[in-house]
Design a protein around this motif. Structure first.
Motif, PDB file in Angstrom:
ATOM      1  N   HIS A 201      -0.860   3.260  -5.061  1.00 23.07           N
ATOM      2  CA  HIS A 201      -0.331   2.300  -6.034  1.00 23.07           C
ATOM      3  C   HIS A 201       1.107   1.885  -5.710  1.00 23.07           C
ATOM      4  N   LYS A 202       1.714   2.524  -4.704  1.00 22.64           N
ATOM      5  CA  LYS A 202       3.111   2.255  -4.370  1.00 22.64           C
ATOM      6  C   LYS A 202       3.287   1.326  -3.176  1.00 22.64           C
ATOM      7  N   PHE A 203       2.182   0.914  -2.529  1.00 21.73           N
ATOM      8  CA  PHE A 203       2.279   0.054  -1.357  1.00 21.73           C
ATOM      9  C   PHE A 203       0.979  -0.712  -1.158  1.00 21.73           C
ATOM     10  N   VAL A 204       1.051  -1.711  -0.305  1.00 18.90           N
ATOM     11  CA  VAL A 204      -0.138  -2.430   0.152  1.00 18.90           C
ATOM     12  C   VAL A 204      -0.451  -1.890   1.544  1.00 18.90           C
ATOM     13  N   LEU A 205      -1.667  -1.391   1.740  1.00 17.87           N
ATOM     14  CA  LEU A 205      -2.057  -0.844   3.038  1.00 17.87           C
ATOM     15  C   LEU A 205      -2.653  -1.958   3.895  1.00 17.87           C
ATOM     16  N   GLN A 206      -2.091  -2.116   5.062  1.00 17.05           N
ATOM     17  CA  GLN A 206      -2.579  -3.094   6.039  1.00 17.05           C
ATOM     18  C   GLN A 206      -2.998  -2.307   7.276  1.00 17.05           C
ATOM     19  N   GLU A 207      -4.239  -2.474   7.697  1.00 15.36           N
ATOM     20  CA  GLU A 207      -4.726  -1.767   8.875  1.00 15.36           C
ATOM     21  C   GLU A 207      -4.775  -2.713  10.065  1.00 15.36           C
TER      22      GLU A 207
ATOM     23  N   LYS B  10      10.554   9.050   0.991  1.00 15.87           N
ATOM     24  CA  LYS B  10      11.896   8.525   1.256  1.00 15.87           C
ATOM     25  C   LYS B  10      11.839   7.060   1.666  1.00 15.87           C
ATOM     26  N   GLY B  11      10.873   6.708   2.499  1.00 19.90           N
ATOM     27  CA  GLY B  11      10.724   5.319   2.919  1.00 19.90           C
ATOM     28  C   GLY B  11      10.378   4.402   1.764  1.00 19.90           C
ATOM     29  N   LEU B  12       9.477   4.839   0.889  1.00 19.84           N
ATOM     30  CA  LEU B  12       9.108   4.034  -0.269  1.00 19.84           C
ATOM     31  C   LEU B  12      10.281   3.878  -1.236  1.00 19.84           C
ATOM     32  N   ALA B  13      11.051   4.945  -1.429  1.00 22.51           N
ATOM     33  CA  ALA B  13      12.222   4.871  -2.301  1.00 22.51           C
ATOM     34  C   ALA B  13      13.259   3.898  -1.735  1.00 22.51           C
ATOM     35  N   LYS B  14      13.466   3.947  -0.439  1.00 23.00           N
ATOM     36  CA  LYS B  14      14.411   3.029   0.210  1.00 23.00           C
ATOM     37  C   LYS B  14      13.931   1.590   0.072  1.00 23.00           C
ATOM     38  N   ALA B  15      12.643   1.354   0.280  1.00 22.12           N
ATOM     39  CA  ALA B  15      12.081   0.009   0.146  1.00 22.12           C
ATOM     40  C   ALA B  15      12.235  -0.502  -1.285  1.00 22.12           C
TER      41      ALA B  15
ATOM     42  N   LEU C 172       6.535   0.742   7.858  1.00 23.79           N
ATOM     43  CA  LEU C 172       6.769   0.343   6.475  1.00 23.79           C
ATOM     44  C   LEU C 172       7.615  -0.916   6.510  1.00 23.79           C
ATOM     45  N   ASN C 173       7.075  -1.989   5.968  1.00 25.99           N
ATOM     46  CA  ASN C 173       7.731  -3.294   5.986  1.00 25.99           C
ATOM     47  C   ASN C 173       8.182  -3.681   7.397  1.00 25.99           C
ATOM     48  N   GLY C 174       7.311  -3.413   8.371  1.00 23.37           N
ATOM     49  CA  GLY C 174       7.570  -3.830   9.743  1.00 23.37           C
ATOM     50  C   GLY C 174       8.426  -2.892  10.567  1.00 23.37           C
TER      51      GLY C 174
ATOM     52  N   ARG D 141       8.204  -7.696  -8.709  1.00 20.90           N
ATOM     53  CA  ARG D 141       8.575  -7.142  -7.411  1.00 20.90           C
ATOM     54  C   ARG D 141       7.352  -6.926  -6.540  1.00 20.90           C
ATOM     55  N   PRO D 142       7.394  -7.415  -5.303  1.00 19.61           N
ATOM     56  CA  PRO D 142       6.263  -7.160  -4.418  1.00 19.61           C
ATOM     57  C   PRO D 142       6.267  -5.707  -3.929  1.00 19.61           C
ATOM     58  N   LEU D 143       5.092  -5.186  -3.696  1.00 17.89           N
ATOM     59  CA  LEU D 143       4.990  -3.831  -3.159  1.00 17.89           C
ATOM     60  C   LEU D 143       5.287  -3.860  -1.671  1.00 17.89           C
ATOM     61  N   PRO D 144       5.861  -2.769  -1.143  1.00 13.93           N
ATOM     62  CA  PRO D 144       6.082  -2.703   0.307  1.00 13.93           C
ATOM     63  C   PRO D 144       4.741  -2.659   1.043  1.00 13.93           C
ATOM     64  N   VAL D 145       4.768  -3.074   2.306  1.00 18.31           N
ATOM     65  CA  VAL D 145       3.555  -3.072   3.126  1.00 18.31           C
ATOM     66  C   VAL D 145       3.612  -1.878   4.072  1.00 18.31           C
TER      67      VAL D 145
END
Length: 111
Positions: A53-59, A100-105, A83-85, A25-29
């Motif tokens: 560890h729960k997401f990929v951070l994009q700056e 909540k956003g990470l759980a939904k993703a 989160l994911n766009g 599973r890919p991590l959310p961005v």
């Protein structure tokens, strides 16, 4: 490797950790709209540290010419997070909203 994985999962006490790290599973961005300098952005990144560890951070540096659309939209509101766009929060990290956003993703990727 694939034949050893079920045995490893069975033998280890922390099988949830192994399942997560061996998952396909890919991590959310999590996108951080920022600029330099941005003390609030630096503070936000510190708050995000336990969750990294729960997401990929994009700056996205909104001061760059190629990001002028984001500059026009967020110049007075950074840090802003998507989160994911999708817009998630702005100004400060709200850990409840983040969780909540990470759980939904995660639910969306397992369906």
């Amino acid at each position: 490797m694939l034949t050893l994985l079920p045995r490893l999962l069975h033998q280890t006490k922390n099988h949830h950790f192994l399942r997560r790290c061996c998952s396909q599973r890919p991590l959310p961005v999590l996108t951080l709209f920022t600029k330099d300098p941005c003390p609030l952005c630096d503070e936000a990144k510190e708050v995000l540290e336990p969750y990294k560890h729960k997401f990929v951070l994009q700056e996205v540096d909104i001061s760059l010419p190629e990001n002028s659309v984001w500059h026009d939209r967020y110049k007075y509101d950074i840090p802003v997070f998507h989160l994911n766009g999708q817009f998630l929060m702005m100004h400060r990290v709200n850990t409840n909203i983040l969780e909540k956003g990470l759980a939904k993703a995660e639910r969306q990727t397992t369906q």
